[in-house]
Design a protein around this motif. Structure first.
Motif, PDB file in Angstrom:
ATOM      1  N   GLY B 188       0.821  -1.209   0.000  1.00 38.47           N
ATOM      2  CA  GLY B 188       0.000   0.000   0.000  1.00 38.47           C
ATOM      3  C   GLY B 188       0.852   1.255   0.000  1.00 38.47           C
ATOM      4  O   GLY B 188       0.543   2.235  -0.695  1.00 38.47           O
ATOM      5  N   LEU B 189       1.942   1.236   0.776  1.00 41.60           N
ATOM      6  CA  LEU B 189       2.797   2.425   0.855  1.00 41.60           C
ATOM      7  C   LEU B 189       3.535   2.664  -0.466  1.00 41.60           C
ATOM      8  O   LEU B 189       3.667   3.803  -0.916  1.00 41.60           O
ATOM      9  N   VAL B 190       4.027   1.581  -1.086  1.00 41.67           N
ATOM     10  CA  VAL B 190       4.695   1.746  -2.385  1.00 41.67           C
ATOM     11  C   VAL B 190       3.689   2.279  -3.408  1.00 41.67           C
ATOM     12  O   VAL B 190       3.993   3.179  -4.189  1.00 41.67           O
ATOM     13  N   LEU B 191       2.464   1.749  -3.362  1.00 37.21           N
ATOM     14  CA  LEU B 191       1.411   2.239  -4.265  1.00 37.21           C
ATOM     15  C   LEU B 191       1.142   3.722  -4.044  1.00 37.21           C
ATOM     16  O   LEU B 191       0.959   4.479  -4.993  1.00 37.21           O
ATOM     17  N   ALA B 192       1.142   4.128  -2.758  1.00 36.60           N
ATOM     18  CA  ALA B 192       0.890   5.537  -2.437  1.00 36.60           C
ATOM     19  C   ALA B 192       1.895   6.421  -3.155  1.00 36.60           C
ATOM     20  O   ALA B 192       1.544   7.438  -3.759  1.00 36.60           O
ATOM     21  N   LEU B 193       3.148   6.010  -3.110  1.00 35.40           N
ATOM     22  CA  LEU B 193       4.208   6.780  -3.761  1.00 35.40           C
ATOM     23  C   LEU B 193       3.976   6.849  -5.273  1.00 35.40           C
ATOM     24  O   LEU B 193       4.195   7.879  -5.905  1.00 35.40           O
ATOM     25  N   MET B 194       3.495   5.726  -5.831  1.00 36.30           N
ATOM     26  CA  MET B 194       3.327   5.673  -7.280  1.00 36.30           C
ATOM     27  C   MET B 194       2.158   6.516  -7.783  1.00 36.30           C
ATOM     28  O   MET B 194       2.204   7.036  -8.900  1.00 36.30           O
ATOM     29  N   ILE B 195       1.094   6.639  -6.977  1.00 40.12           N
ATOM     30  CA  ILE B 195      -0.077   7.377  -7.463  1.00 40.12           C
ATOM     31  C   ILE B 195      -0.053   8.837  -7.031  1.00 40.12           C
ATOM     32  O   ILE B 195      -0.814   9.657  -7.542  1.00 40.12           O
ATOM     33  N   LEU B 196       0.857   9.163  -6.120  1.00 43.90           N
ATOM     34  CA  LEU B 196       0.998  10.540  -5.641  1.00 43.90           C
ATOM     35  C   LEU B 196       1.061  11.556  -6.782  1.00 43.90           C
ATOM     36  O   LEU B 196       0.319  12.548  -6.779  1.00 43.90           O
ATOM     37  N   PRO B 197       1.941  11.348  -7.783  1.00 42.75           N
ATOM     38  CA  PRO B 197       2.044  12.355  -8.838  1.00 42.75           C
ATOM     39  C   PRO B 197       0.747  12.556  -9.628  1.00 42.75           C
ATOM     40  O   PRO B 197       0.494  13.662 -10.108  1.00 42.75           O
ATOM     41  N   PHE B 198      -0.083  11.501  -9.751  1.00 40.14           N
ATOM     42  CA  PHE B 198      -1.343  11.668 -10.480  1.00 40.14           C
ATOM     43  C   PHE B 198      -2.277  12.598  -9.723  1.00 40.14           C
ATOM     44  O   PHE B 198      -2.917  13.471 -10.308  1.00 40.14           O
ATOM     45  N   ILE B 199      -2.353  12.401  -8.407  1.00 42.79           N
ATOM     46  CA  ILE B 199      -3.226  13.258  -7.600  1.00 42.79           C
ATOM     47  C   ILE B 199      -2.726  14.692  -7.664  1.00 42.79           C
ATOM     48  O   ILE B 199      -3.494  15.632  -7.873  1.00 42.79           O
ATOM     49  N   THR B 200      -1.409  14.872  -7.510  1.00 42.35           N
ATOM     50  CA  THR B 200      -0.852  16.224  -7.538  1.00 42.35           C
ATOM     51  C   THR B 200      -1.106  16.889  -8.880  1.00 42.35           C
ATOM     52  O   THR B 200      -1.560  18.039  -8.932  1.00 42.35           O
ATOM     53  N   ALA B 201      -0.835  16.167  -9.982  1.00 45.79           N
ATOM     54  CA  ALA B 201      -0.952  16.788 -11.299  1.00 45.79           C
ATOM     55  C   ALA B 201      -2.384  17.238 -11.572  1.00 45.79           C
ATOM     56  O   ALA B 201      -2.616  18.377 -11.994  1.00 45.79           O
ATOM     57  N   VAL B 202      -3.363  16.348 -11.306  1.00 45.68           N
ATOM     58  CA  VAL B 202      -4.750  16.715 -11.589  1.00 45.68           C
ATOM     59  C   VAL B 202      -5.210  17.842 -10.670  1.00 45.68           C
ATOM     60  O   VAL B 202      -5.811  18.817 -11.116  1.00 45.68           O
ATOM     61  N   SER B 203      -4.896  17.743  -9.356  1.00 45.85           N
ATOM     62  CA  SER B 203      -5.398  18.797  -8.457  1.00 45.85           C
ATOM     63  C   SER B 203      -4.745  20.133  -8.772  1.00 45.85           C
ATOM     64  O   SER B 203      -5.389  21.171  -8.691  1.00 45.85           O
ATOM     65  N   ARG B 204      -3.446  20.115  -9.125  1.00 45.98           N
ATOM     66  CA  ARG B 204      -2.804  21.382  -9.465  1.00 45.98           C
ATOM     67  C   ARG B 204      -3.510  22.011 -10.669  1.00 45.98           C
ATOM     68  O   ARG B 204      -3.795  23.200 -10.678  1.00 45.98           O
ATOM     69  N   ASP B 205      -3.808  21.174 -11.669  1.00 44.50           N
ATOM     70  CA  ASP B 205      -4.470  21.714 -12.861  1.00 44.50           C
ATOM     71  C   ASP B 205      -5.854  22.278 -12.536  1.00 44.50           C
ATOM     72  O   ASP B 205      -6.234  23.322 -13.064  1.00 44.50           O
ATOM     73  N   VAL B 206      -6.613  21.580 -11.680  1.00 44.00           N
ATOM     74  CA  VAL B 206      -7.949  22.117 -11.390  1.00 44.00           C
ATOM     75  C   VAL B 206      -7.859  23.315 -10.434  1.00 44.00           C
ATOM     76  O   VAL B 206      -8.659  24.238 -10.540  1.00 44.00           O
TER      77      VAL B 206
END
Lengths: 281, 329
Positions: B188-206
């Protein structure tokens, strides 16, 4: 009273600000840790042998030649299959389909394919090309990579063509140019570096994928350039050697990981440079 | 504009016959290009349809044999030909939930930092660095996770959790058992690291779609940065942020290689999140090569079909929300 609530608001703001800084520091630190780990473990094994020798059984000095060549071949075939589909479909969405019902459906489905689990694509191609043929092949691997790469190019092509000013198209049409020539000679040319961005991003994605290759290309310890048979690929060999009990194979896995990561990150940075040059205009 | 354009211009100076032939040729190439692009677009639909149909056909024997019970059975015994999806579905959901619990706050924090706090010249480079995390191939997270992160989990994080949270009533059972390093939490923690950039990229854009006037008005009446984010930015972009989070969830659900390396691949449901487990994709990656054709392979394909249905629903919801956000912007 007012002073107290003011200082409380300020403290609260301070705490959240620190947390936001901490989150960013954590993200950047993790990137640095991963890259440093790769350099630390991979640089030591980097030698000419890596690029000139094939993978070998434990005890024999080996390299990664067959898997690097395999990755290049499969990505190449995957690109040859995926790029025309991706760019043409993206062209349809931007130039012909626009807001039609078909275009909206294709756009939606493409977005799903864009983030669909790559292992599912592997299973699909296994059912499609491995089961009927009866054996694993690099061609099946390349088709799986094409299915993963095409949606990226569809998306980028559409986004980039939408940046072309309509006045440019109208000017060309006013000279009597048919629509397809306007697209090919005016619109494509205006955003050529944008189209290249899409292709580079797709190559980056295709090069780094492991899961869809496990049951399509399978892997091969020998050097082969024949796409009809099983073929090795850099991610496959990392997967195999990283779980190996032999130190020299683990070392090769790290070296392969270093090469793969820097190749993929290099491609995505290059893609960014190209896309920046479109948007500046 | 070389060959065709030149031909047509020379045709204009010659006889009407040539002219009509040249026009006909132009019309033909124009139409064929149009049909070609349409064909490519339809092919995208066919691909998705092909995925669904081929997985479903492959999974049919398993669905016939086990019926709906396949979804709820935690059996997984190749020798006895007893298969069920519950263990893998459970692992997939639990690892994804852990990943979201960590990645959503951290990812949003980075997005707030990038849009509100960061010094302007540094915004682009830091944003790109975070996005590079998304570019690193999954297998790299796997090899890093198993050689570096797993030992850290085993020696420090897991013993710490067992000694502290493990003794807390009610939730204690989640943190009990020996520290293996491998396990659901590690994955779960490794997954968290992997999906972090997707959350950041989309939220920054919105976040960037919030009209500056709204934010300036709030700052103008004395709001702190935190109050602007909490009362203006987040409410304005809520749908988009949720869309981005769902998109990341879709990634987490289907992530394969990194998880396969660190989850331990135990086909058993255990209450502790420190225990080893498996996910749908890890199970397929691990066992597909050794599976006998027949019920075993079919059951793995059935798992793939279930994974596809789950991610399709999540991703479709994500896209729908992001599309609504776009209408607003």
């Amino acid at each position: 009273m007012i002073a107290a609530s003011y200082s409380r608001r300020k403290t609260r703001n301070g705490v959240w600000t620190v947390l936001a800084y901490a989150a960013t520091a954590l993200g950047l630190a993790m990137l640095a840790i991963i890259l440093v780990t790769l350099l630390w473990n991979g640089l030591g094994g980097l030698s000419l042998d890596v690029f000139t020798k094939n993978t070998a059984p434990p005890g024999v000095v080996g390299g990664l030649l067959n898997s690097i060549v395999g990755s290049v071949i499969m990505t190449g075939i995957g690109l040859a299959l995926g790029a025309p589909i991706g760019i043409l479909a993206g062209t349809y969405l931007a130039e012909y389909g626009a807001n039609s019902r078909l275009a909206s459906v294709v756009r939606f489905i493409n977005d799903i394919l864009l983030s669909a689990p790559s292992i599912i694509v592997g299973l699909f191609v296994y059912e499609l090309l491995v089961v009927p043929v009866g054996h694993f092949s690099a061609l099946a691997g390349a088709v799986a990579l094409a299915v993963l790469g095409a949606p990226i190019m569809v998306r980028t092509t559409e986004d980039m063509l939408n940046l072309v000013p309509n006045t440019l198209r109208e000017a060309a049409s006013a000279l009597g140019m048919p629509r397809s020539l306007v697209i090919r000679h005016v619109a494509y040319r205006a955003v050529m570096s944008g189209l290249i961005t899409g292709v580079l991003l797709a190559i980056a994605r295709m090069t780094g994928e492991t899961a869809p290759l496990i049951f399509t290309a399978l892997g091969n310890s020998l050097f082969t350039a024949d796409p009809r048979g099983p073929m090795s690929a850099l991610p496959l060999i990392i997967y195999e050697f990283a779980r190996s009990p032999y130190a020299e194979q683990q070392k090769l896995a790290w070296t392969g990981a270093l090469i793969l990561t820097f190749a993929v990150l290099g491609l995505s940075i290059l893609a960014r440079v190209f896309s920046a040059s479109v948007k500046q205009r | 504009m070389t060959a065709t354009a030149l031909q047509s211009s020379s045709a204009a100076h010659s006889s009407p016959m040539d002219r009509s032939r040249a026009l006909g040729r132009l019309k033909f190439s124009d139409n064929s290009f149009r049909w070609l692009t349409l064909g490519a677009a339809v092919l995208v639909l066919v691909l998705l349809l092909g995925v669904v149909v081929s997985l479903f056909l492959g999974a049919l024997p398993a669905f016939r044999e086990f019926g709906v019970g396949f979804l709820f059975s935690d059996a997984w015994s190749p020798p006895k030909e007893q298969f069920g999806a519950a263990t893998a579905i459970y692992g997939t959901l639990v690892t994804s939930v852990i990943a979201m619990l960590i990645a959503v706050p951290v990812g949003l924090g980075i997005a707030v930092f990038l849009t509100e706090l960061c010094w302007l010249p540094l915004r682009r480079p830091i944003g790109i660095a975070i996005e590079l995390l998304a570019g690193i191939p999954s297998i790299i997270y796997g090899i890093w996770g198993v050689y570096y992160f797993r030992p850290v989990m085993q020696s420090y994080i897991q013993p710490f959790l067992i000694n502290t949270l493990g003794n807390v009533p009610i939730i204690g059972f989640l943190f009990q058992g020996p520290p293996f390093g491998y396990g659901v939490l590690t994955a779960g923690l490794v997954l968290a690291l992997m999906i972090l950039p997707f959350i950041t990229a989309v939220s920054r854009d919105v976040f960037d779609t919030v009209p500056p006037v709204l934010k300036e008005a709030a700052y103008g009446i004395g709001s702190t940065t935190f109050e602007v984010v909490g009362n203006i930015v987040i409410p304005y972009t809520r749908v988009g942020v949720i869309g981005g989070v769902m998109l990341a969830l879709g990634r987490a659900l289907g992530e394969t290689m990194a998880v396969t390396f660190v989850i331990g691949n135990a086909t058993k449901i255990q209450s502790s999140i420190l225990a080893q487990g498996t996910t749908i994709s890890a199970m397929i990656a691990n066992q597909f090569a050794d599976a006998d054709p027949g019920l075993f392979t079919s059951s793995l394909l059935a798992l793939g079909f279930i994974l596809f249905v789950i991610t399709f629903l999540v991703l479709a919801a994500a896209r729908w929300m992001l599309a609504r956000m776009q209408l607003k912007a």
